[in-house]
Design an enzyme around this catalytic site. Structure first.
Site, mmCIF file in Angstrom:
data_model
loop_
_atom_site.group_PDB
_atom_site.id
_atom_site.type_symbol
_atom_site.label_atom_id
_atom_site.label_comp_id
_atom_site.label_asym_id
_atom_site.label_seq_id
_atom_site.Cartn_x
_atom_site.Cartn_y
_atom_site.Cartn_z
ATOM 1 N N ALA A 76 0.786 -1.237 0.000
ATOM 2 C CA ALA A 76 0.000 0.000 0.000
ATOM 3 C C ALA A 76 0.809 1.273 0.000
ATOM 4 O O ALA A 76 0.278 2.324 0.266
ATOM 5 C CB ALA A 76 -0.936 0.002 1.209
ATOM 6 N N SER A 77 2.075 1.246 -0.296
ATOM 7 C CA SER A 77 2.881 2.459 -0.173
ATOM 8 C C SER A 77 2.842 3.354 -1.398
ATOM 9 O O SER A 77 3.135 4.542 -1.313
ATOM 10 C CB SER A 77 4.336 2.104 0.142
ATOM 11 O OG SER A 77 4.905 1.405 -0.947
ATOM 12 N N ASN A 143 -2.264 -7.022 -2.999
ATOM 13 C CA ASN A 143 -1.685 -6.114 -3.984
ATOM 14 C C ASN A 143 -0.158 -6.122 -4.008
ATOM 15 O O ASN A 143 0.445 -5.688 -4.989
ATOM 16 C CB ASN A 143 -2.188 -4.687 -3.714
ATOM 17 C CG ASN A 143 -1.547 -3.666 -4.627
ATOM 18 O OD1 ASN A 143 -1.795 -3.628 -5.829
ATOM 19 N ND2 ASN A 143 -0.681 -2.830 -4.063
ATOM 20 N N SER A 194 -2.624 -8.979 -13.438
ATOM 21 C CA SER A 194 -2.074 -8.097 -14.470
ATOM 22 C C SER A 194 -2.459 -8.664 -15.829
ATOM 23 O O SER A 194 -2.645 -9.880 -15.974
ATOM 24 C CB SER A 194 -0.543 -8.024 -14.368
ATOM 25 O OG SER A 194 0.005 -7.365 -15.496
ATOM 26 N N TYR A 207 7.265 -12.717 -13.890
ATOM 27 C CA TYR A 207 6.100 -11.931 -13.480
ATOM 28 C C TYR A 207 4.830 -12.428 -14.172
ATOM 29 O O TYR A 207 3.770 -12.541 -13.553
ATOM 30 C CB TYR A 207 6.354 -10.458 -13.813
ATOM 31 C CG TYR A 207 5.327 -9.502 -13.251
ATOM 32 C CD1 TYR A 207 5.251 -9.259 -11.879
ATOM 33 C CD2 TYR A 207 4.454 -8.820 -14.094
ATOM 34 C CE1 TYR A 207 4.323 -8.365 -11.359
ATOM 35 C CE2 TYR A 207 3.521 -7.922 -13.586
ATOM 36 C CZ TYR A 207 3.462 -7.698 -12.217
ATOM 37 O OH TYR A 207 2.530 -6.811 -11.716
ATOM 38 N N SER A 208 4.926 -12.742 -15.462
ATOM 39 C CA SER A 208 3.768 -13.250 -16.200
ATOM 40 C C SER A 208 3.288 -14.574 -15.619
ATOM 41 O O SER A 208 2.077 -14.803 -15.480
ATOM 42 C CB SER A 208 4.118 -13.427 -17.685
ATOM 43 O OG SER A 208 4.467 -12.191 -18.279
ATOM 44 N N ALA A 209 4.241 -15.440 -15.285
ATOM 45 C CA ALA A 209 3.883 -16.730 -14.689
ATOM 46 C C ALA A 209 3.203 -16.535 -13.338
ATOM 47 O O ALA A 209 2.209 -17.198 -13.019
ATOM 48 C CB ALA A 209 5.127 -17.597 -14.531
#
Length: 300
Positions: A76-77, A143, A194, A207-209
């Site tokens: 949350a930053s 998140n 995403s 990241y996609s995986a």
């Protein structure tokens, strides 16, 4: 956006808004640890922050009719997380040092302690803090995320593992811990995925995986917990304006915008608005197991 008379929010490195609040209380969890980036630079692992916020009800009558929900938000930053925390914060929640000051300006209070969503003990401590303080967990927004971009042929196992550990394993740990509490009543879980989890992206195999895993995880958990009145959905953002997009060269930005039918980046507040709807609006109660893309029409 729906305004909620009261809400308790636990926020991790992200900002959330639950509506207008006159008096909120928050517990904030935070830990940052430096990790190596794919290009040799030193990057900071997203701080894990947890906040619990509660809004005083407008009247004794409304207090009896509506219990303030407790929400946990990870990451949350800054960016989407911060926008979400502020959105829920105005409705009764807060996050991060700068975010906490904003939430306090709405009449809220914030407490802080350290934690890392990829560590089970820290996640358990986060959930315990929320439950000890407010008695329950009603909303979880996963998140927290990191990227370690490089082509697969150059990707070291450590770069793969860092991304999987925080983006996917962290989400698993937070969901499992929060769901145990939600099962006693009901709950809302929103996972930030995403569009790369749907279509992939060069230089982001890890990241996609991880984000594809988030989508599959969301659909499975939604099926498993539907009978417990727990709604589980995912939001898959495209290009959202951030510090990173602000540093892109003009040529690169032009190429990116050409792939977006709306011709612009999304704003964190736009993504936060969708999350807020899924978390707080009564109209979202019949929505579960869905993946909502918010990408300007990039993925159709």
């Amino acid at each position: 956006m729906v305004a909620v008379a009261g809400s308790n929010v636990v926020s991790l490195n992200s900002a959330v808004k639950f509506g207008d609040c006159n008096s909120c209380r928050f517990v904030q969890i935070r830990q940052c640890s430096p990790v190596s980036g794919g290009t040799g630079s030193i990057r900071t692992r997203p701080c894990v922050r947890a906040q619990v916020a509660t809004v005083e009800q407008a009247s004794p009558e409304s207090a009896q009719k509506l219990e303030a929900p407790v929400a946990i938000i990870t990451g949350a930053s800054r960016g989407i997380g911060k926008a979400v925390a502020l959105a829920l914060g105005k409705a009764g929640c807060k996050e991060a040092e700068d975010v906490s000051k904003e939430i306090e300006s709405y009449g809220s209070q914030a407490l802080t302690f350290g934690g890392d969503v990829s560590k089970e003990a820290d996640v358990d401590a986060m959930i315990k803090t929320a439950v000890d303080t407010w008695g329950t967990v009603d909303i979880l927004i996963n998140n927290a995320r990191i990227t370690r971009d490089t082509l697969l042929m150059r990707m070291k196992k450590s770069l793969w593992q860092e991304v999987i550990d925080l983006n996917l394993t962290g989400l698993f740990l937070c969901t499992q811990a929060a769901a145990k509490i939600m099962m006693k009543k009901k709950g809302k879980i929103i996972n930030i995925a995403s569009v790369v989890g749907l279509v992939g992206n060069v230089g982001q195999a890890n990241y996609s995986a991880a984000k594809a895993g988030v989508i599959g995880f969301t659909k499975t958990v939604a099926k498993e917990y539907a009978s417990r009145n727990i709604n589980v959905n995912a939001v898959a953002p495209g290009f959202i304006a951030s510090d990173m997009t602000a540093k892109l060269g003009e040529d690169i930005e032009k190429k990116i915008l050409e792939t977006i039918p709306l011709g612009r980046y999304g704003q964190p507040e736009e993504a936060a608005g969708l999350v807020e709807f899924l978390a707080l609006n009564p109209a979202s109660s019949y929505i579960t197991e869905q993946v909502f893309t918010i990408d300007g029409g990039m993925v159709m």
